[in-house]
Design an enzyme around this catalytic site. Structure first.
Site, PDB file in Angstrom:
ATOM      1  N   ASP A  93      87.410 -11.536 -36.855  1.00  0.00           N
ATOM      2  CA  ASP A  93      88.529 -10.785 -37.430  1.00  0.00           C
ATOM      3  C   ASP A  93      87.925  -9.734 -38.351  1.00  0.00           C
ATOM      4  O   ASP A  93      87.312 -10.070 -39.371  1.00  0.00           O
ATOM      5  CB  ASP A  93      89.419 -11.770 -38.213  1.00  0.00           C
ATOM      6  CG  ASP A  93      90.596 -11.078 -38.883  1.00  0.00           C
ATOM      7  OD1 ASP A  93      90.654  -9.831 -38.877  1.00  0.00           O
ATOM      8  OD2 ASP A  93      91.452 -11.805 -39.418  1.00  0.00           O
TER       9      ASP A  93
ATOM     10  N   TYR B  80     102.204   1.838 -39.707  1.00  0.00           N
ATOM     11  CA  TYR B  80     101.206   2.364 -38.765  1.00  0.00           C
ATOM     12  C   TYR B  80     100.850   3.813 -39.122  1.00  0.00           C
ATOM     13  O   TYR B  80      99.668   4.167 -39.215  1.00  0.00           O
ATOM     14  CB  TYR B  80     101.753   2.282 -37.329  1.00  0.00           C
ATOM     15  CG  TYR B  80     100.780   2.713 -36.257  1.00  0.00           C
ATOM     16  CD1 TYR B  80      99.767   1.853 -35.823  1.00  0.00           C
ATOM     17  CD2 TYR B  80     100.858   3.977 -35.666  1.00  0.00           C
ATOM     18  CE1 TYR B  80      98.869   2.241 -34.830  1.00  0.00           C
ATOM     19  CE2 TYR B  80      99.969   4.369 -34.676  1.00  0.00           C
ATOM     20  CZ  TYR B  80      98.973   3.502 -34.262  1.00  0.00           C
ATOM     21  OH  TYR B  80      98.085   3.887 -33.283  1.00  0.00           O
TER      22      TYR B  80
ATOM     23  N   PRO C 247      94.042   9.920 -30.858  1.00  0.00           N
ATOM     24  CA  PRO C 247      94.573   9.937 -29.489  1.00  0.00           C
ATOM     25  C   PRO C 247      96.075  10.217 -29.485  1.00  0.00           C
ATOM     26  O   PRO C 247      96.792   9.838 -30.409  1.00  0.00           O
ATOM     27  CB  PRO C 247      94.316   8.509 -28.975  1.00  0.00           C
ATOM     28  CG  PRO C 247      93.425   7.844 -29.970  1.00  0.00           C
ATOM     29  CD  PRO C 247      93.640   8.558 -31.267  1.00  0.00           C
TER      30      PRO C 247
HETATM   31  N1  LIG Z   1      96.880   3.530 -26.750  1.00  0.00           N
HETATM   32  C1  LIG Z   1      97.321   4.626 -27.334  1.00  0.00           C
HETATM   33  O1  LIG Z   1      98.141   5.379 -26.784  1.00  0.00           O
HETATM   34  C2  LIG Z   1      96.833   4.995 -28.722  1.00  0.00           C
HETATM   35  C3  LIG Z   1      97.342   6.151 -29.313  1.00  0.00           C
HETATM   36  C4  LIG Z   1      96.904   6.498 -30.586  1.00  0.00           C
HETATM   37  C5  LIG Z   1      95.949   5.726 -31.243  1.00  0.00           C
HETATM   38  N2  LIG Z   1      95.478   4.611 -30.632  1.00  0.00           N
HETATM   39  C6  LIG Z   1      94.484   3.807 -31.388  1.00  0.00           C
HETATM   40  O2  LIG Z   1      93.355   3.554 -30.560  1.00  0.00           O
HETATM   41  C7  LIG Z   1      92.794   2.280 -30.888  1.00  0.00           C
HETATM   42  C8  LIG Z   1      92.665   1.411 -29.638  1.00  0.00           C
HETATM   43  O3  LIG Z   1      93.944   1.279 -29.036  1.00  0.00           O
HETATM   44  P1  LIG Z   1      94.207   0.511 -27.649  1.00  0.00           P
HETATM   45  O4  LIG Z   1      95.298   1.230 -26.994  1.00  0.00           O
HETATM   46  O5  LIG Z   1      92.949   0.283 -26.922  1.00  0.00           O
HETATM   47  O6  LIG Z   1      94.802  -0.862 -28.214  1.00  0.00           O
HETATM   48  P2  LIG Z   1      94.676  -2.337 -27.617  1.00  0.00           P
HETATM   49  O7  LIG Z   1      95.815  -3.090 -28.229  1.00  0.00           O
HETATM   50  O8  LIG Z   1      94.502  -2.321 -26.149  1.00  0.00           O
HETATM   51  O9  LIG Z   1      93.297  -2.836 -28.272  1.00  0.00           O
HETATM   52  C9  LIG Z   1      93.142  -3.103 -29.640  1.00  0.00           C
HETATM   53  C10 LIG Z   1      92.175  -4.263 -29.782  1.00  0.00           C
HETATM   54  O10 LIG Z   1      91.980  -4.530 -31.176  1.00  0.00           O
HETATM   55  C11 LIG Z   1      91.859  -5.934 -31.324  1.00  0.00           C
HETATM   56  N3  LIG Z   1      92.149  -6.330 -32.708  1.00  0.00           N
HETATM   57  C12 LIG Z   1      93.360  -6.312 -33.320  1.00  0.00           C
HETATM   58  N4  LIG Z   1      93.258  -6.808 -34.561  1.00  0.00           N
HETATM   59  C13 LIG Z   1      91.939  -7.140 -34.733  1.00  0.00           C
HETATM   60  C14 LIG Z   1      91.213  -7.718 -35.798  1.00  0.00           C
HETATM   61  N5  LIG Z   1      91.812  -8.069 -36.951  1.00  0.00           N
HETATM   62  N6  LIG Z   1      89.887  -7.929 -35.647  1.00  0.00           N
HETATM   63  C15 LIG Z   1      89.263  -7.606 -34.485  1.00  0.00           C
HETATM   64  N7  LIG Z   1      89.909  -7.059 -33.425  1.00  0.00           N
HETATM   65  C16 LIG Z   1      91.237  -6.831 -33.553  1.00  0.00           C
HETATM   66  C17 LIG Z   1      92.874  -6.503 -30.341  1.00  0.00           C
HETATM   67  O11 LIG Z   1      92.627  -7.875 -30.036  1.00  0.00           O
HETATM   68  C18 LIG Z   1      92.710  -5.575 -29.148  1.00  0.00           C
HETATM   69  O12 LIG Z   1      91.790  -6.085 -28.194  1.00  0.00           O
HETATM   70  C19 LIG Z   1      93.720   1.666 -31.956  1.00  0.00           C
HETATM   71  O13 LIG Z   1      93.172   1.906 -33.240  1.00  0.00           O
HETATM   72  C20 LIG Z   1      95.014   2.434 -31.782  1.00  0.00           C
HETATM   73  O14 LIG Z   1      95.793   2.483 -32.956  1.00  0.00           O
HETATM   74  C21 LIG Z   1      95.895   4.207 -29.396  1.00  0.00           C
END
Ligand SMILES: NC(=O)c1ccc[n+]([C@@H]2O[C@H](COP(=O)([O-])OP(=O)(O)OC[C@H]3O[C@@H](n4cnc5c(N)ncnc54)[C@H](O)[C@@H]3O)[C@@H](O)[C@H]2O)c1
Length: 250
Positions: free
Chosen positions: A58, A157, A187
């Site tokens: 974590d 967020y 992103p």
């Molecule tokens: N997907 C999108 O459209 C989008 C858009 C803007 C920003 N983002 C950002 O990009 C990043 C990745 O997004 P994603 O779409 O791959 O999300 P996702 O939910 O697929 O992956 C996020 C990962 O973080 C892990 N995680 C969460 N809390 C945690 C903790 N306390 N310790 C360790 N791991 C932890 C989760 O288990 C998960 O595997 C994030 O920071 C998200 O906010 C994503």
């Protein structure tokens, strides 16, 4: 030179997979970090074992940085000189985020802690090794939601992702003289577990405003992170790279 070691958080997630894939193309050794041990091990199996390994923790836990450092030392790899702070959460109930009048203090604090404070904790853990080697790269995942008005992402967020930009600039200022750069990526809509959890009408609304006419891919985000973590990106620091298909131009 021995391959540099990169730590990637949220590595079991959609974008995390793209980051690992692209860092491999840059000949890095990679430590995948995620809180979800089961999905993490499954994700790590896709990659060569001598170059990619995984540790579940974590990132909100203050001792995680030290645990990851010790794990890297036990492998005999170089200390981490690349930190990709990608893990993030966007708490929802029935697809809806809590607004400013409803969000519980617990949810607010947890979101800020995982999305922002944990980036500081990990940076603190790895910067001493980067300083010692005179070279380092930190890449922090923000969001379009932290850059401009996106309507319904919710105050926790949005605030956490705006905070990421402040932290990025602060680290960039403090450590540039040690050869350490720190940049953010914002992103837009990416095809991922996070966005598939959105109500369909919200997903469509975001897609409709994306000029290239499709969501971004994990590979495209990973390639941006791998470039910012490259030797060639040494003159870029304190920047935020918008990877949003033209959804907004800032
Ligand atoms: N997907 C999108 O459209 C989008 C858009 C803007 C920003 N983002 C950002 O990009 C990043 C990745 O997004 P994603 O779409 O791959 O999300 P996702 O939910 O697929 O992956 C996020 C990962 O973080 C892990 N995680 C969460 N809390 C945690 C903790 N306390 N310790 C360790 N791991 C932890 C989760 O288990 C998960 O595997 C994030 O920071 C998200 O906010 C994503």
């Amino acid at each position: 030179m021995e391959k540099r070691t990169a730590v990637v958080t949220g590595a079991a997630g959609t974008i995390g997979g793209g980051i690992v894939e692209q860092l491999l193309r840059h000949s890095r050794r990679i430590v995948m970090v995620d809180i979800d041990g089961g999905r993490l091990n499954e994700a790590a199996e896709r990659f060569p074992r001598d170059k990619v390994t995984a540790i579940d923790c974590d990132i909100g836990d203050e001792s995680s940085g030290a645990r990851i450092r010790e794990f890297i030392a036990s492998l005999g790899w170089r200390p981490a000189e690349i930190l990709i702070n990608n893990a993030g959460i966007s708490p929802r109930r029935n697809g809806q985020v809590a607004g400013a009048l409803e969000v519980s203090l617990e949810e607010w604090n947890h979101t800020i802690h995982v999305n922002l404070t944990a980036m500081l904790l990990l940076a603190r853990a790895f910067i001493p090794d980067m300083k010692a080697s005179g070279w380092g790269r930190i890449v922090n995942f923000s969001s379009r939601a932290g850059r401009t008005n996106v309507g319904t992402s919710g105050p926790a967020y949005v605030t956490s992702k705006a905070g990421v930009l402040g932290l990025t600039r602060s680290l960039a200022c403090d450590f540039a003289s040690y050869g350490i750069t720190c940049n953010a990526i914002a992103p837009g809509l990416v095809d991922s577990a996070m966005t598939r959890a959105l109500p369909p009408e919200r997903f469509k609304m975001l897609l409709d405003g994306t000029l290239v006419g499709r969501p971004g891919t994990a590979t495209e985000l990973g390639a941006t992170a791998a470039f910012l973590a490259s030797e060639e990106a040494g003159f870029i620091t304190g920047a935020c790279v918008d990877v949003n298909g033209g959804r907004s131009m800032l």
